[in-house]
Design a protein around this motif. Structure first.
Motif, PDB file in Angstrom:
ATOM      1  N   GLN A 109      11.981  -6.868 -15.120  1.00 36.31           N
ATOM      2  CA  GLN A 109      12.506  -5.552 -14.775  1.00 36.31           C
ATOM      3  C   GLN A 109      12.601  -5.350 -13.266  1.00 36.31           C
ATOM      4  N   ALA A 110      11.681  -5.959 -12.526  1.00 33.43           N
ATOM      5  CA  ALA A 110      11.656  -5.771 -11.074  1.00 33.43           C
ATOM      6  C   ALA A 110      12.693  -6.632 -10.366  1.00 33.43           C
ATOM      7  N   GLY A 111      13.215  -7.633 -11.033  1.00 31.22           N
ATOM      8  CA  GLY A 111      14.251  -8.462 -10.422  1.00 31.22           C
ATOM      9  C   GLY A 111      13.765  -9.136  -9.158  1.00 31.22           C
ATOM     10  N   GLY A 112      14.306  -8.712  -8.011  1.00 29.43           N
ATOM     11  CA  GLY A 112      13.952  -9.338  -6.741  1.00 29.43           C
ATOM     12  C   GLY A 112      12.643  -8.869  -6.152  1.00 29.43           C
ATOM     13  N   GLY A 113      11.938  -7.976  -6.836  1.00 24.65           N
ATOM     14  CA  GLY A 113      10.672  -7.473  -6.311  1.00 24.65           C
ATOM     15  C   GLY A 113       9.486  -8.314  -6.739  1.00 24.65           C
ATOM     16  N   GLU A 114       8.380  -8.128  -6.034  1.00 20.56           N
ATOM     17  CA  GLU A 114       7.121  -8.780  -6.390  1.00 20.56           C
ATOM     18  C   GLU A 114       6.397  -7.922  -7.417  1.00 20.56           C
ATOM     19  N   VAL A 115       5.526  -8.548  -8.220  1.00 18.65           N
ATOM     20  CA  VAL A 115       4.718  -7.825  -9.202  1.00 18.65           C
ATOM     21  C   VAL A 115       3.288  -8.357  -9.143  1.00 18.65           C
ATOM     22  N   ARG A 116       2.318  -7.437  -9.147  1.00 18.39           N
ATOM     23  CA  ARG A 116       0.913  -7.835  -9.115  1.00 18.39           C
ATOM     24  C   ARG A 116       0.106  -6.973 -10.077  1.00 18.39           C
ATOM     25  N   LEU A 117      -0.815  -7.599 -10.798  1.00 20.97           N
ATOM     26  CA  LEU A 117      -1.799  -6.878 -11.596  1.00 20.97           C
ATOM     27  C   LEU A 117      -2.876  -6.342 -10.667  1.00 20.97           C
ATOM     28  N   PHE A 118      -3.398  -5.150 -10.966  1.00 18.36           N
ATOM     29  CA  PHE A 118      -4.351  -4.520 -10.059  1.00 18.36           C
ATOM     30  C   PHE A 118      -5.387  -3.740 -10.859  1.00 18.36           C
ATOM     31  N   SER A 119      -6.647  -3.949 -10.505  1.00 16.84           N
ATOM     32  CA  SER A 119      -7.728  -3.211 -11.150  1.00 16.84           C
ATOM     33  C   SER A 119      -8.816  -2.924 -10.126  1.00 16.84           C
ATOM     34  N   ALA A 120      -9.096  -1.644  -9.909  1.00 17.80           N
ATOM     35  CA  ALA A 120     -10.152  -1.270  -8.972  1.00 17.80           C
ATOM     36  C   ALA A 120     -11.534  -1.686  -9.483  1.00 17.80           C
ATOM     37  N   PRO A 121     -11.892  -1.386 -10.756  1.00 19.92           N
ATOM     38  CA  PRO A 121     -13.229  -1.764 -11.244  1.00 19.92           C
ATOM     39  C   PRO A 121     -13.463  -3.274 -11.237  1.00 19.92           C
ATOM     40  N   LYS A 122     -12.429  -4.054 -11.560  1.00 19.85           N
ATOM     41  CA  LYS A 122     -12.582  -5.505 -11.647  1.00 19.85           C
ATOM     42  C   LYS A 122     -12.245  -6.210 -10.329  1.00 19.85           C
ATOM     43  N   ARG A 123     -11.823  -5.433  -9.311  1.00 21.65           N
ATOM     44  CA  ARG A 123     -11.425  -6.002  -8.019  1.00 21.65           C
ATOM     45  C   ARG A 123     -10.291  -7.011  -8.178  1.00 21.65           C
ATOM     46  N   GLN A 124      -9.443  -6.776  -9.142  1.00 18.87           N
ATOM     47  CA  GLN A 124      -8.335  -7.687  -9.431  1.00 18.87           C
ATOM     48  C   GLN A 124      -7.106  -7.341  -8.607  1.00 18.87           C
ATOM     49  N   GLY A 125      -6.522  -8.331  -7.962  1.00 25.60           N
ATOM     50  CA  GLY A 125      -5.280  -8.149  -7.234  1.00 25.60           C
ATOM     51  C   GLY A 125      -5.397  -7.536  -5.854  1.00 25.60           C
ATOM     52  N   ILE A 126      -6.584  -7.124  -5.469  1.00 26.77           N
ATOM     53  CA  ILE A 126      -6.765  -6.423  -4.193  1.00 26.77           C
ATOM     54  C   ILE A 126      -6.413  -7.323  -3.013  1.00 26.77           C
ATOM     55  N   GLU A 127      -6.942  -8.532  -3.006  1.00 28.37           N
ATOM     56  CA  GLU A 127      -6.687  -9.443  -1.891  1.00 28.37           C
ATOM     57  C   GLU A 127      -5.222  -9.856  -1.839  1.00 28.37           C
ATOM     58  N   GLU A 128      -4.619 -10.070  -3.008  1.00 28.88           N
ATOM     59  CA  GLU A 128      -3.209 -10.462  -3.054  1.00 28.88           C
ATOM     60  C   GLU A 128      -2.309  -9.378  -2.479  1.00 28.88           C
ATOM     61  N   VAL A 129      -2.534  -8.136  -2.906  1.00 23.84           N
ATOM     62  CA  VAL A 129      -1.708  -7.033  -2.426  1.00 23.84           C
ATOM     63  C   VAL A 129      -1.920  -6.808  -0.935  1.00 23.84           C
ATOM     64  N   ALA A 130      -3.165  -6.859  -0.480  1.00 22.20           N
ATOM     65  CA  ALA A 130      -3.457  -6.656   0.937  1.00 22.20           C
ATOM     66  C   ALA A 130      -2.751  -7.703   1.796  1.00 22.20           C
ATOM     67  N   THR A 131      -2.797  -8.952   1.378  1.00 27.60           N
ATOM     68  CA  THR A 131      -2.157 -10.030   2.127  1.00 27.60           C
ATOM     69  C   THR A 131      -0.646  -9.847   2.165  1.00 27.60           C
ATOM     70  N   LEU A 132      -0.075  -9.481   1.035  1.00 27.74           N
ATOM     71  CA  LEU A 132       1.369  -9.280   0.963  1.00 27.74           C
ATOM     72  C   LEU A 132       1.818  -8.147   1.888  1.00 27.74           C
ATOM     73  N   LEU A 133       1.083  -7.039   1.902  1.00 27.09           N
ATOM     74  CA  LEU A 133       1.448  -5.909   2.755  1.00 27.09           C
ATOM     75  C   LEU A 133       1.354  -6.276   4.228  1.00 27.09           C
ATOM     76  N   TRP A 134       0.328  -7.021   4.593  1.00 23.77           N
ATOM     77  CA  TRP A 134       0.200  -7.447   5.990  1.00 23.77           C
ATOM     78  C   TRP A 134       1.382  -8.329   6.377  1.00 23.77           C
ATOM     79  N   GLN A 135       1.728  -9.256   5.511  1.00 20.15           N
ATOM     80  CA  GLN A 135       2.835 -10.164   5.801  1.00 20.15           C
ATOM     81  C   GLN A 135       4.144  -9.411   5.951  1.00 20.15           C
ATOM     82  N   TRP A 136       4.375  -8.451   5.084  1.00 21.15           N
ATOM     83  CA  TRP A 136       5.612  -7.674   5.174  1.00 21.15           C
ATOM     84  C   TRP A 136       5.667  -6.847   6.451  1.00 21.15           C
ATOM     85  N   ALA A 137       4.544  -6.272   6.851  1.00 22.70           N
ATOM     86  CA  ALA A 137       4.509  -5.426   8.037  1.00 22.70           C
ATOM     87  C   ALA A 137       4.668  -6.234   9.317  1.00 22.70           C
TER      88      ALA A 137
END
Length: 247
Positions: free
Chosen positions: A195-223
């Motif tokens: 559905q996202a086509g050209g976009g990135e997709v990440r699973l994220f869970s605050a309690p399980k600390r899932q996806g936090i490092e991946e999303v943080a790295t991606l945002l830094w790279q984009w910025a």
């Protein structure tokens, strides 16, 4: 609706990105500070640094995601009553007092208890922001994978599609992933990638600390993609009157 890939789009593994550890990316996000809040676009300060906007339904976990990424419990106010935010809230990012990016927390949408007139106004402000904000470099759409993309999510994707085709970065964060089994997570991820086509997709869970490092790295790279070694000093911004800094 899918967002088609853009020829100019760069994947996360592209050599255009500088190497950075997840810890360094999270350290950068931890510098987030409240900058200003605006009920209309003309109240937003003109900025030249990259801006990353967080959008999503009122109950999709947007505020929690921002707070987890920045390691600040109350940077974005997570209300027990979804739909309270009526303003665009900006947070500056950057070490040693130099701002090199800005996070934009946009009003949540789709909450039934909000008056129809307010819904329309918020949607117009948000659409105008996504279409006209010149320094907008990336959009992060929060989505509860148990419900998938809603009609309002689809409308938002239609609004930003032309800019994504021109190179605007786009990420779908599947929040509350801990509510799904592993097989359900895999299925939700596969469906959203289509559905996202050209976009990135990440699973994220605050309690399980899932996806936090991946999303943080991606945002830094984009910025930091275009001018990784440069940082602009933030223009002077008058102290904001906290009309409604809740998120």
């Amino acid at each position: 609706m899918t967002i088609p890939s853009s020829p100019a789009q760069v994947t996360q593994d592209s050599p255009k990105y500088l190497a950075i550890t997840p810890q360094e990316a999270l350290g950068w996000l931890h510098t987030a500070k409240f900058l200003t809040t605006a009920p209309q676009l003309h109240f937003l300060p003109p900025l030249s640094v990259p801006e990353i906007a967080f959008v999503g339904r009122s109950n999709a976990g947007k505020s929690t995601c921002i707070n987890i990424l920045t390691q600040q419990k109350q940077l974005a106010f997570a209300s027990k009553k979804p739909g309270r935010t009526q303003h665009i809230n900006l947070f500056s990012l950057g070490k040693q007092g130099v701002t090199d990016a800005v996070l934009a927390d946009l009003p949540g949408y789709g909450y039934a208890a909000v008056p129809k007139q307010d819904k329309i106004r918020w949607q117009q402000v948000m659409a105008n922001y996504l279409v006209t904000r010149e320094n907008l470099k990336a959009i992060v759409l929060m989505c509860d994978p148990r419900h998938g993309l809603t009609e309002l999510d689809e409308v938002l994707l239609d609004v930003v599609r032309p800019r994504v085709e021109e190179g605007l970065k786009f990420l779908v964060v599947l929040t509350k992933a801990d509510k799904l089994t592993r097989s359900e997570q895999t299925k939700a991820l596969s469906i959203m990638k289509l559905q996202a086509g050209g976009g990135e997709v990440r699973l994220f869970s605050a309690p399980k600390r899932q996806g936090i490092e991946e999303v943080a790295t991606l945002l830094w790279q984009w910025a930091h993609q275009q001018t990784p070694d440069s940082a602009a000093t933030l223009p002077t911004v008058p102290p904001a009157t906290p009309l409604d800094a809740n998120t």
